[in-house]
Design a protein around this motif. Structure first.
Motif, PDB file in Angstrom:
ATOM      1  N   PRO A   1     -20.053  17.054 -26.774  1.00  7.16           N
ATOM      2  CA  PRO A   1     -21.075  17.831 -27.487  1.00  7.16           C
ATOM      3  C   PRO A   1     -21.997  16.915 -28.291  1.00  7.16           C
ATOM      4  O   PRO A   1     -21.631  15.808 -28.679  1.00  7.16           O
ATOM      5  CB  PRO A   1     -20.246  18.744 -28.403  1.00  7.16           C
ATOM      6  CG  PRO A   1     -18.885  18.787 -27.790  1.00  7.16           C
ATOM      7  CD  PRO A   1     -18.680  17.462 -27.141  1.00  7.16           C
ATOM      8  N   HIS A   2     -23.201  17.410 -28.525  1.00  9.45           N
ATOM      9  CA  HIS A   2     -24.153  16.604 -29.295  1.00  9.45           C
ATOM     10  C   HIS A   2     -23.659  16.443 -30.731  1.00  9.45           C
ATOM     11  O   HIS A   2     -22.858  17.241 -31.234  1.00  9.45           O
ATOM     12  CB  HIS A   2     -25.529  17.261 -29.275  1.00  9.45           C
ATOM     13  CG  HIS A   2     -25.563  18.611 -29.930  1.00  9.45           C
ATOM     14  ND1 HIS A   2     -25.238  19.780 -29.277  1.00  9.45           N
ATOM     15  CD2 HIS A   2     -25.872  18.977 -31.205  1.00  9.45           C
ATOM     16  CE1 HIS A   2     -25.343  20.806 -30.094  1.00  9.45           C
ATOM     17  NE2 HIS A   2     -25.728  20.347 -31.275  1.00  9.45           N
ATOM     18  N   GLU A   3     -24.164  15.420 -31.377  1.00 16.07           N
ATOM     19  CA  GLU A   3     -23.725  15.077 -32.731  1.00 16.07           C
ATOM     20  C   GLU A   3     -24.944  14.932 -33.642  1.00 16.07           C
ATOM     21  O   GLU A   3     -25.903  14.238 -33.284  1.00 16.07           O
ATOM     22  CB  GLU A   3     -22.928  13.773 -32.699  1.00 16.07           C
ATOM     23  CG  GLU A   3     -22.459  13.296 -34.059  1.00 16.07           C
ATOM     24  CD  GLU A   3     -21.787  11.936 -33.982  1.00 16.07           C
ATOM     25  OE1 GLU A   3     -21.360  11.437 -35.044  1.00 16.07           O
ATOM     26  OE2 GLU A   3     -21.705  11.371 -32.867  1.00 16.07           O
ATOM     27  N   ILE A   4     -24.909  15.582 -34.788  1.00 16.83           N
ATOM     28  CA  ILE A   4     -25.983  15.480 -35.774  1.00 16.83           C
ATOM     29  C   ILE A   4     -25.594  14.410 -36.787  1.00 16.83           C
ATOM     30  O   ILE A   4     -24.551  14.491 -37.437  1.00 16.83           O
ATOM     31  CB  ILE A   4     -26.231  16.830 -36.469  1.00 16.83           C
ATOM     32  CG1 ILE A   4     -26.661  17.875 -35.430  1.00 16.83           C
ATOM     33  CG2 ILE A   4     -27.304  16.682 -37.546  1.00 16.83           C
ATOM     34  CD1 ILE A   4     -26.884  19.247 -36.008  1.00 16.83           C
ATOM     35  N   LEU A   5     -26.418  13.395 -36.916  1.00 10.16           N
ATOM     36  CA  LEU A   5     -26.110  12.252 -37.765  1.00 10.16           C
ATOM     37  C   LEU A   5     -26.515  12.529 -39.203  1.00 10.16           C
ATOM     38  O   LEU A   5     -27.068  13.579 -39.545  1.00 10.16           O
ATOM     39  CB  LEU A   5     -26.811  11.007 -37.227  1.00 10.16           C
ATOM     40  CG  LEU A   5     -26.466  10.654 -35.761  1.00 10.16           C
ATOM     41  CD1 LEU A   5     -27.226   9.420 -35.323  1.00 10.16           C
ATOM     42  CD2 LEU A   5     -24.977  10.449 -35.590  1.00 10.16           C
ATOM     43  N   GLN A   6     -26.285  11.520 -40.012  1.00 17.14           N
ATOM     44  CA  GLN A   6     -26.429  11.688 -41.455  1.00 17.14           C
ATOM     45  C   GLN A   6     -27.855  12.044 -41.860  1.00 17.14           C
ATOM     46  O   GLN A   6     -28.064  12.872 -42.742  1.00 17.14           O
ATOM     47  CB  GLN A   6     -25.991  10.399 -42.160  1.00 17.14           C
ATOM     48  CG  GLN A   6     -26.031  10.476 -43.679  1.00 17.14           C
ATOM     49  CD  GLN A   6     -25.527   9.195 -44.309  1.00 17.14           C
ATOM     50  OE1 GLN A   6     -25.158   8.258 -43.617  1.00 17.14           O
ATOM     51  NE2 GLN A   6     -25.503   9.151 -45.622  1.00 17.14           N
ATOM     52  N   SER A   7     -28.838  11.442 -41.198  1.00 18.70           N
ATOM     53  CA  SER A   7     -30.236  11.669 -41.589  1.00 18.70           C
ATOM     54  C   SER A   7     -30.900  12.750 -40.755  1.00 18.70           C
ATOM     55  O   SER A   7     -32.129  12.842 -40.732  1.00 18.70           O
ATOM     56  CB  SER A   7     -31.016  10.364 -41.471  1.00 18.70           C
ATOM     57  OG  SER A   7     -30.500   9.399 -42.362  1.00 18.70           O
ATOM     58  N   GLY A   8     -30.116  13.561 -40.054  1.00 19.74           N
ATOM     59  CA  GLY A   8     -30.687  14.635 -39.264  1.00 19.74           C
ATOM     60  C   GLY A   8     -30.998  14.253 -37.831  1.00 19.74           C
ATOM     61  O   GLY A   8     -31.462  15.100 -37.056  1.00 19.74           O
ATOM     62  N   GLN A   9     -30.769  13.013 -37.471  1.00 25.87           N
ATOM     63  CA  GLN A   9     -30.981  12.626 -36.079  1.00 25.87           C
ATOM     64  C   GLN A   9     -29.897  13.238 -35.202  1.00 25.87           C
ATOM     65  O   GLN A   9     -28.803  13.541 -35.656  1.00 25.87           O
ATOM     66  CB  GLN A   9     -30.981  11.104 -35.953  1.00 25.87           C
ATOM     67  CG  GLN A   9     -32.110  10.435 -36.744  1.00 25.87           C
ATOM     68  CD  GLN A   9     -31.904   8.944 -36.860  1.00 25.87           C
ATOM     69  OE1 GLN A   9     -30.787   8.504 -37.091  1.00 25.87           O
ATOM     70  NE2 GLN A   9     -32.968   8.180 -36.714  1.00 25.87           N
ATOM     71  N   ILE A  10     -30.196  13.378 -33.905  1.00 27.30           N
ATOM     72  CA  ILE A  10     -29.270  14.012 -32.965  1.00 27.30           C
ATOM     73  C   ILE A  10     -28.913  12.996 -31.890  1.00 27.30           C
ATOM     74  O   ILE A  10     -29.796  12.406 -31.265  1.00 27.30           O
ATOM     75  CB  ILE A  10     -29.886  15.269 -32.324  1.00 27.30           C
ATOM     76  CG1 ILE A  10     -30.513  16.170 -33.387  1.00 27.30           C
ATOM     77  CG2 ILE A  10     -28.830  16.034 -31.547  1.00 27.30           C
ATOM     78  CD1 ILE A  10     -31.234  17.357 -32.808  1.00 27.30           C
ATOM     79  N   ARG A  11     -27.607  12.816 -31.701  1.00 32.40           N
ATOM     80  CA  ARG A  11     -27.126  11.934 -30.631  1.00 32.40           C
ATOM     81  C   ARG A  11     -26.551  12.793 -29.508  1.00 32.40           C
ATOM     82  O   ARG A  11     -25.749  13.695 -29.747  1.00 32.40           O
ATOM     83  CB  ARG A  11     -26.063  10.977 -31.152  1.00 32.40           C
ATOM     84  CG  ARG A  11     -25.493  10.074 -30.056  1.00 32.40           C
ATOM     85  CD  ARG A  11     -24.292   9.280 -30.512  1.00 32.40           C
ATOM     86  NE  ARG A  11     -24.663   8.189 -31.384  1.00 32.40           N
ATOM     87  CZ  ARG A  11     -24.257   8.057 -32.628  1.00 32.40           C
ATOM     88  NH1 ARG A  11     -23.452   8.973 -33.164  1.00 32.40           N
ATOM     89  NH2 ARG A  11     -24.625   7.024 -33.366  1.00 32.40           N
ATOM     90  N   PHE A  12     -26.973  12.491 -28.275  1.00 33.86           N
ATOM     91  CA  PHE A  12     -26.528  13.234 -27.106  1.00 33.86           C
ATOM     92  C   PHE A  12     -25.748  12.287 -26.187  1.00 33.86           C
ATOM     93  O   PHE A  12     -26.352  11.455 -25.508  1.00 33.86           O
ATOM     94  CB  PHE A  12     -27.719  13.823 -26.341  1.00 33.86           C
ATOM     95  CG  PHE A  12     -28.495  14.851 -27.122  1.00 33.86           C
ATOM     96  CD1 PHE A  12     -28.133  16.185 -27.084  1.00 33.86           C
ATOM     97  CD2 PHE A  12     -29.586  14.477 -27.899  1.00 33.86           C
ATOM     98  CE1 PHE A  12     -28.852  17.133 -27.790  1.00 33.86           C
ATOM     99  CE2 PHE A  12     -30.304  15.418 -28.601  1.00 33.86           C
ATOM    100  CZ  PHE A  12     -29.939  16.749 -28.558  1.00 33.86           C
ATOM    101  N   PRO A  13     -24.426  12.388 -26.149  1.00 32.77           N
ATOM    102  CA  PRO A  13     -23.654  11.558 -25.212  1.00 32.77           C
ATOM    103  C   PRO A  13     -23.827  12.089 -23.779  1.00 32.77           C
ATOM    104  O   PRO A  13     -23.463  13.224 -23.485  1.00 32.77           O
ATOM    105  CB  PRO A  13     -22.203  11.712 -25.687  1.00 32.77           C
ATOM    106  CG  PRO A  13     -22.294  12.319 -27.061  1.00 32.77           C
ATOM    107  CD  PRO A  13     -23.545  13.134 -27.063  1.00 32.77           C
ATOM    108  N   LEU A  14     -24.386  11.269 -22.918  1.00 32.36           N
ATOM    109  CA  LEU A  14     -24.651  11.658 -21.535  1.00 32.36           C
ATOM    110  C   LEU A  14     -24.039  10.635 -20.588  1.00 32.36           C
ATOM    111  O   LEU A  14     -23.845   9.467 -20.943  1.00 32.36           O
ATOM    112  CB  LEU A  14     -26.156  11.763 -21.272  1.00 32.36           C
ATOM    113  CG  LEU A  14     -26.961  12.685 -22.192  1.00 32.36           C
ATOM    114  CD1 LEU A  14     -28.444  12.557 -21.894  1.00 32.36           C
ATOM    115  CD2 LEU A  14     -26.510  14.132 -22.044  1.00 32.36           C
TER     116      LEU A  14
END
Length: 855
Positions: free
Chosen positions: A306-319
């Motif tokens: 699942p996607h992950e929302i980082l500390q500063s609001g950025q979104i990481r998408f593991p693909l």
């Protein structure tokens, strides 16, 4: 005539039938031998000549004349012998049986006769008696044998010489006997040097993105296994020599080759669907290569986690992406969720990033997107991903529905500017003048934002534009300006520097895809990237130092580690190489380097602070603990050396009658010793001589044991995290044990060598862990830009790059500079081009090919 119902003599009739068949075979063998023997030995003679390659010594004309003589002889013998061949008649078969069985009065022929006057009784009785005698003669039937005629037809036994010559030809040609006979029958493609279809060459060039080298085919082919050729490959054909205009046949379609001058023909085309390349000349197939087209399968895309929302609001998408020749790029599309009926101003975002994945293997990527600046932050949106391979095939994931994260600001002025920005996005025209007045209030107290002149001017410009030019276009520009201003107040210049760097990278990625880009434009874009990179690295180090000082979440890379891994010289070399790849037109290499750069920047972004992997965490802690352990061991070594010096001084000052001078207290002060460590008064042995003076080192022994315990704990942690214990740690522990034993015996002199070796092993362990940590970081970033020692593929140290001295200036391994590498590449391209110009003399082509063989 034989009565088929005569069951009494049935066995004799069956025997006659069998003997007739044998006689027929014998007569056929005699007839065939008599009419075929000369043609057979004629063909056998020429097969022997071709296997020994006697016609080849006279060149192609001799081979052609030999074939003509062979064909003329075959035609003559056919007319002379074969046309007189006839099937043996039944009477001849019976007569041959009668002669072979030595039967008188021709009984077999008589059995075929009929009674002319069967009405008379006497005549029938006489006929039956005669027939009984003839049937009785059948018991003496014998199978005939072939009659010899060879000596009569060939009195000089020439046939035996031909047979011997044929046997010699088989022994000479070996397994290539059939090939040599075929070459003799097709002299058009035959050459003296025993080459197959000399003068025919095919160059199959796969598409550049496949990474497969050019396939070179020469000769007649006839390969057992089909050559695998990627779809979209191009084939270049060159044919020299031979008779007639050559053609290429693929399947049912034939294509004439173009005449290139002299005796050379050529053709260039894309490899079509088919199973083989057939080169024909004068209706004779000179060369055949079987091939199979390898299709380019579509890529595959799946969400790993699942996607992950980082500390500063950025979104990481593991693909996870997979493609047989590698994925070219990934595209992210963000749209407003249809459930939202009313929304602030804003546009969907479509962003494409380069991805260079390994061919035929699953490749994990974790693209990070900062969408907090969008005016839709806080609203439901859909985010979809698609990937493309190099020929435009794509794969996509179902749309992901999320609430677009908002960044949380802490600075009061920044928070107020973001609130103003939100209101403006919802009602861009109606609230413009009102928001302009409220925004201008921030200028009354410039100390609230640190008296930053840039912030002051930005707020002033935003207020003026909203007041004097209210419109949607103005609102969009002011929204972006207020966001940048809030970021500067909150984070300083790091976020803006990261965005500028990303913009510079995107500009370069777009330039790679532009075939009309000029070298001047590439140079300008590279200068922007260098400036953005320098600004980002400077701001990043400042931010890391500030975080460490404030005790916030530790970043993955400390400022010291960042400086050691990305020194300016190595980074400059990396960017120079990137520029060189772009100017040379190597798009794949340039895209791969840009992809590596992006992964490294994502990893080092402090806003993505996350727990380190277990092995990396152990390595970083191990390096720090080893450094502390080395310092404490060095202190213990210095103290032990001081004790040894005091003992030596006291030993020298002991008088012959056993008294000692007053102790020199300056030595105790120098080495930090107490009076408790004062050696006892000297004692005497049986001969009255003073014994050796010793000093109390039990405190040192306790310190050494404590250091050994710490090292043991570190070894256990290394074993759990790294699944192995570094060898040097074990050696250091052994030396510490020996040092502790000697200190327990109050022998500091014997302990010193063990302590020195322990320090040496500890330093080697720390260096080993540091190198492993560096390699692990480079593995995660996908690039190696360390300024340390460089090795060639054989493990030898480089002597230096160009005129820059390396760490081993005496090494014979030298690396050419960029100009030298380009010069070598130009020479190789020239040699390859000239080696393919088949109108050049043979000796010149051989010379070029010998040169290329070295590379």
């Amino acid at each position: 005539m034989i009565d088929p119902l005569d069951f009494e003599n049935r066995h004799l009739i069956d025997k006659l039938g069998r003997k007739r068949k044998i006689a027929l075979l014998v007569l056929l063998f005699e007839q065939a031998s008599l009419h075929f023997w000369r043609l057979f030995f004629w063909a056998l003679l020429f097969c022997a000549l071709w296997m020994i390659q006697i016609p080849a010594f006279f060149g192609p004309p001799g081979a052609a004349i030999t074939l003509i003589i062979f064909l003329i002889g075959c035609i003559y013998l056919y007319k002379k012998d074969l046309r007189n061949f006839s099937w043996p008649p039944k009477k001849e078969i019976d007569r041959r049986l009668e002669k072979a069985s030595n039967l008188k009065h021709r009984p077999i022929s008589g059995l075929q006769d009929d009674l002319s006057n069967p009405a008379k009784f006497e005549t029938r009785t006489l006929w039956e008696d005669s027939k009984t005698h003839m049937l009785a003669a059948l018991t003496k039937l014998r199978s005939p044998l072939p009659k010899p005629f060879a000596a009569q037809k060939d009195p000089y036994a020439i046939r035996l010489g031909i047979i011997l010559l044929f046997i010699v030809g088989l022994s000479v040609s070996g397994p290539r006997w059939d090939e040599r006979i075929w070459n003799g029958l097709t002299p058009v493609s035959y050459s003296l040097d025993f080459k197959k279809a000399d003068g025919i060459s095919l160059w199959v060039t796969p598409p550049e993105y496949t990474g497969i080298s050019q396939i070179i085919l020469e000769g007649s082919g006839k390969n057992k296994d089909a050559i695998k050729i990627p779809t979209g490959s191009e084939v270049k054909i060159r044919v020299t020599g031979g008779l007639g205009h050559p053609s290429l046949k693929i399947g049912e379609k034939s294509t004439l080759l173009e005449h290139l001058g002299d005796d050379s023909y050529g053709l260039e085309m894309k490899v079509p669907d088919g199973t083989s390349f057939d080169i024909k000349q004068m209706y004779i197939t000179r060369s055949t290569w079987n091939y199979a087209l390898t299709p380019d399968t579509p890529p595959a895309l799946e969400a790993k986690d699942p996607h992950e929302i980082l500390q500063s609001g950025q979104i990481r998408f593991p693909l996870t992406v997979t493609d047989d020749y590698g994925v070219k790029d990934v595209t992210m599309t963000m749209k407003l969720d249809p459930v939202v009926t009313e929304a602030p101003i804003g546009e969907p975002i479509i962003e494409t990033r380069s991805v260079i994945s390994p061919p035929g293997a699953a490749f994990n990527i974790q693209p990070v997107y900062d969408l907090t600046a969008h005016s839709w932050a806080g609203l439901p949106v859909t985010i979809s991903f698609s990937i493309n391979d190099h020929i435009g095939q794509s794969a996509a994931l179902p749309a992901i529905k999320i609430t677009l994260p908002e960044r949380q600001f802490q600075h009061p002025v920044a928070k107020a500017l973001i609130d103003t920005r939100k209101k403006l996005a919802w009602e861009p025209i109606k609230t413009s003048r009102k928001l302009a007045r409220s925004t201008e209030q921030f200028l009354v107290h410039p100390s609230a934002f640190g008296n930053d002149l840039v912030v002051f001017l930005a707020i002033r410009a935003a207020s003026s534009r909203l007041f004097y030019s209210p419109s949607k276009e103005t609102a969009k520009a002011v929204i972006a300006l207020l966001w940048d201003t809030a970021l500067r107040i909150e984070d300083g210049n790091l976020t803006l520097a990261a965005r500028n760097l990303r913009d510079a990278q995107m500009a370069l990625e777009n330039a790679v895809k532009n075939p009309n880009i000029t070298d001047q434009e590439i140079g300008q874009l590279m200068n922007k990237l260098r400036s953005a990179m320098a600004e980002y690295m400077m701001e990043l180090q400042k931010e890391l130092q500030k975080r460490l000082a404030q005790g916030k979440n530790a970043p993955m890379i400390s400022p010291e580690m960042l400086s050691s891994m990305l020194d300016p010289e190595a980074l400059s070399s990396f960017l120079d190489q990137l520029e060189s790849q772009m100017m040379s037109g190597d798009k794949n290499a340039a895209q791969e380097m840009l992809s590596q750069l992006q992964r490294m920047m994502d990893m080092m972004d402090p806003s993505m602070a996350q727990p380190l992997p277990l092995d990396m965490e152990m390595m970083m802690e191990g390096v720090n603990e080893l450094q502390e352990l080395i310092e404490r061991q060095q202190e213990l070594l210095d103290q032990t050396k001081g004790q040894m010096e005091i003992t030596g001084v006291l030993q020298q000052k002991t008088r012959s009658y056993g008294e000692t001078l007053e102790p020199n207290m300056s030595l105790f002060d120098k080495w930090g010793l107490d009076m408790e460590d004062m050696p006892p008064p000297p004692s005497f042995d049986a001969q009255g001589k003073p014994k050796e003076i010793t000093i109390n080192t039990q405190a040192n022994k306790a310190e050494q044991e404590a250091l050994r315990f710490i090292l043991g704990q570190l070894m256990l942690e290394a074993g759990e995290a790294l699944e192995e214990i570094p060898e040097n740690m074990g050696l250091a522990e052994q030396e510490m044990r020996l040092s502790s034993d000697t200190l327990g015996e109050n022998k500091p002199g014997l302990s010193i060598p063990h302590q020195e070796k322990a320090i040496e092993h500890l330093k080697e362990s720390m260096e080993q862990l540091s190198q492993q940590l560096m390699a692990r970081i480079q593995q995660m970033t996908g690039m190696s830009m360390s300024g340390g020692m460089k090795m060639d593929p054989l493990g030898r140290p480089y002597g230096g790059d160009g005129e820059k001295p390396g760490m081993f200036p005496g090494s014979r391994v030298k690396i050419p500079n960029e100009a030298e590498r380009k010069r070598v590449e130009q020479i190789l391209n020239l040699l390859r081009r000239r080696s393919g110009e088949l109108d050049r003399p043979d000796y010149e082509l051989d010379y070029y090919r010998r040169l290329l063989r070295q590379f």
